[in-house]
Design a protein around this motif. Sequence first.
Motif, short mmCIF file in Angstrom:
data_model
loop_
_atom_site.label_atom_id
_atom_site.label_comp_id
_atom_site.label_asym_id
_atom_site.label_seq_id
_atom_site.Cartn_x
_atom_site.Cartn_y
_atom_site.Cartn_z
N MET A 131 28.46 49.76 10.28
CA MET A 131 28.36 48.51 11.03
C MET A 131 27.54 48.69 12.30
SD MET A 131 32.26 47.08 10.71
CE MET A 131 32.99 46.68 9.12
N LEU A 132 27.75 49.81 13.00
CA LEU A 132 27.00 50.06 14.23
C LEU A 132 25.52 50.23 13.94
CD1 LEU A 132 29.38 52.49 16.17
CD2 LEU A 132 28.95 50.08 16.62
N ASP A 133 25.19 50.91 12.84
CA ASP A 133 23.78 51.07 12.46
C ASP A 133 23.14 49.71 12.21
OD1 ASP A 133 23.98 53.80 12.69
OD2 ASP A 133 24.32 54.14 10.54
N LYS A 134 23.87 48.83 11.54
CA LYS A 134 23.32 47.50 11.24
C LYS A 134 23.24 46.64 12.49
CE LYS A 134 24.81 47.49 6.41
NZ LYS A 134 25.68 46.87 5.39
N TYR A 135 24.20 46.81 13.40
CA TYR A 135 24.14 46.09 14.66
C TYR A 135 22.95 46.58 15.49
CZ TYR A 135 25.52 44.43 19.31
OH TYR A 135 25.53 43.83 20.55
N CYS A 136 22.67 47.87 15.40
CA CYS A 136 21.50 48.43 16.07
C CYS A 136 20.23 47.78 15.54
CB CYS A 136 21.47 49.94 15.86
SG CYS A 136 20.19 50.79 16.82
N GLU A 137 20.19 47.51 14.24
CA GLU A 137 19.02 46.86 13.65
C GLU A 137 18.87 45.44 14.19
OE1 GLU A 137 16.69 48.14 11.64
OE2 GLU A 137 17.72 50.06 11.98
N VAL A 138 19.98 44.78 14.50
CA VAL A 138 19.91 43.44 15.10
C VAL A 138 19.19 43.53 16.44
CG1 VAL A 138 21.25 41.56 16.12
CG2 VAL A 138 21.96 42.55 13.94
N ILE A 139 19.58 44.50 17.26
CA ILE A 139 18.98 44.63 18.59
C ILE A 139 17.50 45.02 18.49
CG2 ILE A 139 19.10 45.90 20.77
CD1 ILE A 139 22.11 46.16 20.31
N LYS A 140 17.21 45.91 17.56
CA LYS A 140 15.81 46.34 17.40
C LYS A 140 14.91 45.23 16.90
CE LYS A 140 16.55 50.13 14.95
NZ LYS A 140 16.25 51.41 14.26
N SER A 141 15.51 44.22 16.25
CA SER A 141 14.71 43.12 15.71
C SER A 141 14.37 42.07 16.76
CB SER A 141 15.45 42.45 14.55
OG SER A 141 16.60 41.76 15.01
N LEU A 142 14.90 42.21 17.99
CA LEU A 142 14.63 41.22 19.04
C LEU A 142 13.15 41.23 19.41
CD1 LEU A 142 17.74 41.84 21.33
CD2 LEU A 142 17.42 40.00 19.66
N ASP A 143 12.62 40.07 19.67
CA ASP A 143 11.20 39.93 19.96
C ASP A 143 10.86 40.50 21.34
OD1 ASP A 143 8.67 38.35 20.91
OD2 ASP A 143 8.80 38.00 18.74
N ASN A 144 9.71 41.20 21.41
CA ASN A 144 9.29 41.81 22.67
C ASN A 144 8.96 40.79 23.75
OD1 ASN A 144 9.45 44.49 21.73
ND2 ASN A 144 7.45 44.32 20.75
N ASN A 145 8.61 39.60 23.33
CA ASN A 145 8.18 38.57 24.29
C ASN A 145 9.30 37.66 24.74
OD1 ASN A 145 5.39 39.38 24.07
ND2 ASN A 145 5.35 38.38 22.06
N ALA A 146 10.53 38.01 24.40
CA ALA A 146 11.67 37.16 24.75
C ALA A 146 12.83 38.02 25.25
CB ALA A 146 12.11 36.34 23.54
N SER A 147 13.70 37.41 26.00
CA SER A 147 14.93 38.08 26.40
C SER A 147 16.08 37.56 25.55
CB SER A 147 15.23 37.84 27.89
OG SER A 147 15.47 36.46 28.13
N ALA A 148 17.12 38.33 25.50
CA ALA A 148 18.28 37.95 24.67
C ALA A 148 19.56 38.14 25.46
CB ALA A 148 18.31 38.77 23.39
N GLN A 149 20.54 37.34 25.13
CA GLN A 149 21.87 37.47 25.72
C GLN A 149 22.90 37.44 24.61
OE1 GLN A 149 23.58 34.04 27.57
NE2 GLN A 149 24.81 35.20 29.02
N ILE A 150 23.72 38.47 24.54
CA ILE A 150 24.84 38.51 23.60
C ILE A 150 26.11 38.26 24.42
CG2 ILE A 150 26.15 39.94 21.99
CD1 ILE A 150 23.51 41.42 21.41
N LEU A 151 26.84 37.22 24.03
CA LEU A 151 27.98 36.77 24.83
C LEU A 151 29.24 36.74 23.98
CD1 LEU A 151 28.89 35.46 27.59
CD2 LEU A 151 28.57 33.26 26.45
N VAL A 152 30.31 37.33 24.50
CA VAL A 152 31.64 37.21 23.92
C VAL A 152 32.45 36.33 24.86
CG1 VAL A 152 33.70 38.40 23.11
CG2 VAL A 152 31.46 39.48 22.86
N ASN A 153 32.87 35.18 24.38
CA ASN A 153 33.58 34.20 25.20
C ASN A 153 35.04 34.16 24.78
OD1 ASN A 153 34.29 32.08 26.85
ND2 ASN A 153 33.38 30.50 25.55
#
Length: 784
Positions: free
Chosen positions: A65-87
């Motif tokens: 699961m951590l490896d696949k979550y790492c792939e999520v982060i690596k797929s983020l676009d270089n020209n944009a910022s991202a926010q992961i939020l746990v509410n």
Amino acid sequence: MLKSVKAYLKSRKEKYKVPKRVQDLIPINCIWTDGIFRSGTGYSKMYKFKDINYSVAADEDKKTMLDKYCEVIKSLDNNASAQILVNNRKTSKADVMESAFMKNESEDRDKYREEYNQMISGNSIRGTNYIQDRYITITVVKNNIKEARGFFERLKPELEKRFFALDSKLEDATIEERLRVLHNFYRSNEKESFFFDAKNNIMRGFDFRNSICPDSVEKHNDYLKFGNKYSRVFFLKDMSSFLTDTFVDEVVSRNVDAMFSINIIPITKTESEKVIKNALLGVNTEITNWQRRQNENNNFSATVPYELEKKKEYYEELLNLVQREDQRMTQTLITVLISADSKDELEGETESIKSYVSSRSCQLATLTFQQMDGLNTTLPIGAWKLKIFNTLMTNSLVAFVPFKVQEIQDENGLYYGENAISHNLILCDKSQLLNQSSFVLGVPGAGKSFLVKMIISILILTTKDSILIYDPEGEYVALVKALAKDECCIIDLHAGGKDRLNAMFMVDGYGEDDPIASKSQFVISLIERIIEKDLSSEKRSIVDRCVANVYYEYERTGTVPTFAILREELLRQPEPQARDIALAIEMHTKGSQDIFGHESNVDLTKRVIVFDTHRLGPSLKSPGMLIITDTILNRVAQNHRIGIRTHVFIDEFHTAFSNDSSALFLDSVWRQFRKRDAYPTGITQNVDFLWNFPLARSMLGNSEFIVMLSQAEQDRERLSKLFNISNTQLAYVTDAEPGSGLIKYGSTLVPFVNHFPKDTELYELMTTKPGEGVFGQAKNKNVC
């Protein structure tokens, strides 16, 4: 600061304007109906993603699961910022109760509703009444909304693919959902009152911020006050090299409203390499200068200082991660927002959360004179107001795991117990699934019939749906007679009894395609069960011909077809095989076991019907189940035609697979149930037996809703293979307490427990434990 980060912050820079009203404190300039917000020069879109069962997964599965979550982060676009939020937000107990509670109807059955409501109320106390929502917000700087919209349209498929690989699900957050998150923070005491009509607001020119802004704001140096709510924002100043994967959960999972925000600016591989190489060059220069100084002092045997060696190893490892292991460098800001009802409560929670973080060798610092900037950075609006960064590689960033355990709390769902981890109520609405087929599996004594009776009682007391029950042990009779009363019919089937079912009954819409062909297949299966062997192809042809003749005669004369009339038609055929078949079924048409040979004399129009076969002899058990299933299919077809939903419960489900013909018939019936708004439930203890039949295994594997109670060892192995259940999750069905186990709800797998108070009349009606309840004490009657 890295060049790309400087450029990003410069592109987001805005002129400060003194706020003149509360609405001006919300840094959103414009919104669009597809959920895109503009904050300054940045366009943002929020997506919600579902939790996964990380906390109950095996260590090997967690690594995957951590490896696949790492792939999520690596797929983020270089020209944009991202926010992961746990509410982490408090659910309105009134909302949960509104969904789970039964409403009184001013009748004598209200006493059962009161008992059920008290049980729900008692069980909900064990829950936290807090649930966690998870969002990822992407922000990009574009010239106009058209460019931004095109960017998000290109981005979403990649994100969806990555989250799907993680067994999560990514969905767009609507404009109403985005505004609701903000409303629930700014007006936490008015969560139920939120309403936003985008079309109406646009037509009238209303400021959308009027719908979400607080009545008043007090800004203090280290906290904020919105109305009567106190809030504080922290940032993670220092972090340990050995964070546990429960860090986010431990920080957020408190009995307060809390948000854990991970803001990420991805760095390109080229810039990452350049930065690391420059740092490595600087370290090598330091080492060279140190060695030169030692040589000048004639100290030729001196070793390089440990600190410099470790620094060199660190940068070499970073370079290796970027170049060879495809890791990405990120600039990360981690903030935590907590809210409380009083200043004292806020201070207490502050001390508690800081103490926990400190025990993990990290430091959580309170933002001073930057609380509003910290708040706007933490809320999912796409603003980045703080210039605080930590440089993290993607493999380090995944230590902040935003996953815990899945919850099932569907609006208007049926109660199935409590989540064994969070202790929140489990409310399932099977209409949300791809199909409504379900199974209840467990060893004897695991609580199968108790759970099914609980669901039946909820359906009787809260819906107008039709409920049909195949009851081989007579254990549902007392419950139905007490709860359904005039709405029920108890059909007591046994040799010599007065209750009869017509095996040849067929309504309009029977079968999948050709009604007569479907009925012929059923009759062949029935005869094979009676004679306990397969019919030859010649005899099948004869039966097929006679079935067609009987129904053609019905269309011509109106004579209702029965099994006895079919026997007479067989005797009229010239083949000797026809007389053999007629002789084989004689006892079931004019002999001592003719309860299925003539017209039905029971009321099959009642809302709740129990087919009680506990007194049915061994020779009639197998054909009786087939006939009852066919009768149920007829009722399902009738209900579907007039728009009534049907719930079908078949106990001892495995007995339907005594031969290939009956298995094929049941498989056909199961498919027809799904097409006709019927919710079939198979109940059995024999998973291993079902496994040996491809059709049964297919039915089990294709069902979206499975309740697994305590399982035998071999059955655990079968279920683990079929549903990809980890050893950690299997522990919940190994020697489990009665009423506890796992629920498979679509792709969700949730451990559950079910506590039902014994000092209630409902418990007395539902339990089958020896010495408890009314099971077996009341004399069954034919009608209610």
